[in-house]
Design a protein around this motif. Structure first.
Motif, PDB file in Angstrom:
ATOM      1  N   SER A  28       0.231 -21.474   5.828  1.00 19.40           N
ATOM      2  CA  SER A  28      -0.878 -20.569   5.521  1.00 19.40           C
ATOM      3  C   SER A  28      -0.369 -19.344   4.781  1.00 19.40           C
ATOM      4  O   SER A  28       0.604 -18.704   5.198  1.00 19.40           O
ATOM      5  CB  SER A  28      -1.590 -20.136   6.811  1.00 19.40           C
ATOM      6  OG  SER A  28      -2.170 -21.254   7.453  1.00 19.40           O
ATOM      7  N   LEU A  29      -1.056 -19.013   3.688  1.00 22.77           N
ATOM      8  CA  LEU A  29      -0.718 -17.860   2.871  1.00 22.77           C
ATOM      9  C   LEU A  29      -1.923 -16.936   2.770  1.00 22.77           C
ATOM     10  O   LEU A  29      -3.068 -17.390   2.748  1.00 22.77           O
ATOM     11  CB  LEU A  29      -0.297 -18.291   1.463  1.00 22.77           C
ATOM     12  CG  LEU A  29       0.791 -19.355   1.335  1.00 22.77           C
ATOM     13  CD1 LEU A  29       1.006 -19.704  -0.132  1.00 22.77           C
ATOM     14  CD2 LEU A  29       2.084 -18.886   1.978  1.00 22.77           C
ATOM     15  N   PHE A  30      -1.662 -15.636   2.699  1.00 20.56           N
ATOM     16  CA  PHE A  30      -2.735 -14.658   2.517  1.00 20.56           C
ATOM     17  C   PHE A  30      -2.334 -13.723   1.390  1.00 20.56           C
ATOM     18  O   PHE A  30      -1.389 -12.941   1.527  1.00 20.56           O
ATOM     19  CB  PHE A  30      -2.984 -13.874   3.802  1.00 20.56           C
ATOM     20  CG  PHE A  30      -4.228 -13.025   3.753  1.00 20.56           C
ATOM     21  CD1 PHE A  30      -5.458 -13.553   4.096  1.00 20.56           C
ATOM     22  CD2 PHE A  30      -4.174 -11.692   3.349  1.00 20.56           C
ATOM     23  CE1 PHE A  30      -6.610 -12.786   4.044  1.00 20.56           C
ATOM     24  CE2 PHE A  30      -5.312 -10.918   3.287  1.00 20.56           C
ATOM     25  CZ  PHE A  30      -6.540 -11.467   3.635  1.00 20.56           C
ATOM     26  N   PHE A  31      -3.040 -13.801   0.260  1.00 16.19           N
ATOM     27  CA  PHE A  31      -2.774 -12.949  -0.886  1.00 16.19           C
ATOM     28  C   PHE A  31      -3.724 -11.760  -0.827  1.00 16.19           C
ATOM     29  O   PHE A  31      -4.906 -11.870  -1.155  1.00 16.19           O
ATOM     30  CB  PHE A  31      -2.946 -13.724  -2.194  1.00 16.19           C
ATOM     31  CG  PHE A  31      -1.916 -14.797  -2.416  1.00 16.19           C
ATOM     32  CD1 PHE A  31      -0.745 -14.522  -3.121  1.00 16.19           C
ATOM     33  CD2 PHE A  31      -2.099 -16.072  -1.905  1.00 16.19           C
ATOM     34  CE1 PHE A  31       0.212 -15.511  -3.325  1.00 16.19           C
ATOM     35  CE2 PHE A  31      -1.148 -17.067  -2.104  1.00 16.19           C
ATOM     36  CZ  PHE A  31       0.014 -16.783  -2.817  1.00 16.19           C
ATOM     37  N   ASN A  32      -3.203 -10.632  -0.374  1.00 17.23           N
ATOM     38  CA  ASN A  32      -3.997  -9.406  -0.209  1.00 17.23           C
ATOM     39  C   ASN A  32      -3.992  -8.682  -1.551  1.00 17.23           C
ATOM     40  O   ASN A  32      -3.168  -7.802  -1.801  1.00 17.23           O
ATOM     41  CB  ASN A  32      -3.384  -8.548   0.899  1.00 17.23           C
ATOM     42  CG  ASN A  32      -4.382  -7.587   1.499  1.00 17.23           C
ATOM     43  OD1 ASN A  32      -5.344  -7.194   0.846  1.00 17.23           O
ATOM     44  ND2 ASN A  32      -4.156  -7.214   2.745  1.00 17.23           N
ATOM     45  N   ASN A  33      -4.931  -9.065  -2.404  1.00 19.74           N
ATOM     46  CA  ASN A  33      -4.900  -8.670  -3.808  1.00 19.74           C
ATOM     47  C   ASN A  33      -5.960  -7.654  -4.199  1.00 19.74           C
ATOM     48  O   ASN A  33      -5.741  -6.844  -5.095  1.00 19.74           O
ATOM     49  CB  ASN A  33      -5.046  -9.935  -4.679  1.00 19.74           C
ATOM     50  CG  ASN A  33      -5.337  -9.602  -6.131  1.00 19.74           C
ATOM     51  OD1 ASN A  33      -4.496  -9.063  -6.846  1.00 19.74           O
ATOM     52  ND2 ASN A  33      -6.562  -9.911  -6.570  1.00 19.74           N
ATOM     53  N   ALA A  34      -7.109  -7.663  -3.549  1.00 16.43           N
ATOM     54  CA  ALA A  34      -8.226  -6.823  -3.976  1.00 16.43           C
ATOM     55  C   ALA A  34      -7.854  -5.347  -3.965  1.00 16.43           C
ATOM     56  O   ALA A  34      -7.136  -4.876  -3.077  1.00 16.43           O
ATOM     57  CB  ALA A  34      -9.430  -7.060  -3.078  1.00 16.43           C
ATOM     58  N   GLY A  35      -8.347  -4.625  -4.954  1.00 15.94           N
ATOM     59  CA  GLY A  35      -8.080  -3.194  -5.019  1.00 15.94           C
ATOM     60  C   GLY A  35      -8.715  -2.584  -6.249  1.00 15.94           C
ATOM     61  O   GLY A  35      -9.279  -3.279  -7.097  1.00 15.94           O
ATOM     62  N   SER A  36      -8.641  -1.274  -6.339  1.00 16.65           N
ATOM     63  CA  SER A  36      -9.188  -0.546  -7.482  1.00 16.65           C
ATOM     64  C   SER A  36      -8.269   0.611  -7.827  1.00 16.65           C
ATOM     65  O   SER A  36      -7.417   1.011  -7.025  1.00 16.65           O
ATOM     66  CB  SER A  36     -10.586  -0.016  -7.166  1.00 16.65           C
ATOM     67  OG  SER A  36     -10.523   0.975  -6.152  1.00 16.65           O
ATOM     68  N   VAL A  37      -8.433   1.164  -9.014  1.00 17.55           N
ATOM     69  CA  VAL A  37      -7.624   2.308  -9.432  1.00 17.55           C
ATOM     70  C   VAL A  37      -8.015   3.554  -8.652  1.00 17.55           C
ATOM     71  O   VAL A  37      -7.165   4.348  -8.250  1.00 17.55           O
ATOM     72  CB  VAL A  37      -7.774   2.552 -10.942  1.00 17.55           C
ATOM     73  CG1 VAL A  37      -7.060   3.841 -11.344  1.00 17.55           C
ATOM     74  CG2 VAL A  37      -7.216   1.386 -11.731  1.00 17.55           C
ATOM     75  N   GLY A  38      -9.310   3.734  -8.408  1.00 17.25           N
ATOM     76  CA  GLY A  38      -9.764   4.915  -7.684  1.00 17.25           C
ATOM     77  C   GLY A  38      -9.812   6.133  -8.590  1.00 17.25           C
ATOM     78  O   GLY A  38      -9.609   6.043  -9.806  1.00 17.25           O
TER      79      GLY A  38
END
Length: 350
Positions: A113-123
């Motif tokens: 099992s892999l979890f790619f924690n990718n979501a984000g924004s510049v802010g």
């Protein structure tokens, strides 16, 4: 790449850019996995559907002439529409994901099992002193930029709080209980249910290799940035968020290294040629020298293609022993061996 033949991978921010590229790259491994289950997470259902279509197309092309000779693809793709920045609804909207992952953890044999924690924004971008001195938003914090409490909170909600919570939930399911006090790691899973450490313990044998074989650990990939380890003028909130994420995932490694069941990787994908990059090149609040650098990089073709960085990231995660768990690894640190299937090496600072 890997000695297991079943892979379950979750990717946040999978509707475009690097998240989409990761999903497509994972689908190109038919000779490695005879069963692949992808969970694509993002806000926009139509864009998730577009990613799924690209994944299925890439998987079909990879299978043609491959080791499986066009046999059953055994590909499952689930699209989960979630607003990861909305902390009030996050637990409820992601509950189906954690339920599915608890079921995965209980299987025998257990998929990797892999979890790619990718979501984000510049802010919000801007010089701290200049923005605060402008008085925009005042004490109420309703203006723009760094003076706005609401803008800063929205950025932290998505880039830090949400990201850390998502990885903590994955760790709660696939990680090992603490051993320093003899206490269990079980507790509230954030969704109104009990802890899952006992589920993982019951399934621990499913994740262990046969005698003489080395099982590969599950892995959380925190999509990081050079900004996590290097300060850039006008990027204060973004740099802080990325640094916080790096430290959190390094801490998970420290807590889990005794069991060797779960690893973490802080992967900086390089300056990617994405829609977000295009916005930065026209931003009026970003540091001028940084904006000019991005414009020059775009003009001379030195921005990194999402598919190239995704290929390196996936190869790192699916290769055994190439990266040190908890480490920060940049795209430019990874050297690919010559020829198809060439070995990867990491030369940090190269």
């Amino acid at each position: 790449f890997c000695d297991t033949m079943s892979l379950h991978a979750t990717i946040t921010g999978a509707s475009r850019g690097f998240g989409r590229a990761l999903a497509v790259e994972l689908s190109k491994c038919p000779a490695t996995f005879d069963e692949l289950h992808l969970v694509l997470v993002a806000r926009q259902a139509d864009q998730l559907a577009a990613t799924e279509a690209l994944v299925r197309e890439a998987r079909a092309k990879a299978m043609v002439g491959g080791a499986s000779d066009g046999a059953d693809l055994r590909l499952t793709v689930d699209c989960l529409t979630v607003d990861l920045a909305n902390l009030e609804t996050l637990a409820e909207q992601t509950a189906p994901l954690w339920s599915q992952l608890r079921e995965v953890a209980s299987r025998s044999p257990k998929p990797r099992s892999l979890f790619f924690n990718n979501a984000g924004s510049v802010g919000p971008l801007g010089y701290v002193a200049d923005d605060l001195g402008s008085g925009a938003g005042g004490a109420g914090g309703t203006g723009g930029g760094l003076s706005s409490l609401l803008a800063m909170q929205a950025s932290i909600n998505l880039n830090v709080t949400s990201a850390l919570w998502l990885s903590s939930q994955f760790t709660h399911i696939f990680g090992a209980p603490r051993t320093d006090t003899g206490g269990a790691a079980a507790g509230d899973d954030g969704n109104g249910g009990g802890g899952t450490a006992e589920v993982v313990d019951a399934a621990a044998g499913a994740g262990e290799a046969e005698e003489g074989e080395q099982a590969m650990a599950d892995c959380i990939v925190n999509v990081s940035s050079l900004a996590a380890v290097q300060a850039f003028p006008s990027w204060g909130v973004y740099c802080s968020g990325k640094a916080a994420r790096d430290m959190f995932h390094t801490t998970i490694h420290k807590e889990q290294e005794h069991a060797k069941r779960l690893t973490t990787l802080n992967y900086a994908p390089g300056p990617l040629d994405t829609e977000m990059q295009a916005e930065l090149r026209t931003s009026e609040t970003i540091d001028r020298s940084t904006r000019e650098y991005f414009i020059e990089s775009k003009n001379n073709g030195s921005l990194v293609k999402t598919e190239d960085s995704a290929r390196v990231c996936v190869a790192l995660v699916l290769s055994d022993g190439v990266f040190e768990s908890g480490a920060h690894v940049d795209f430019f640190d990874v050297k690919e061996g010559n020829g198809e299937g060439g070995a990867l090496t990491i030369e940090q600072g190269a």
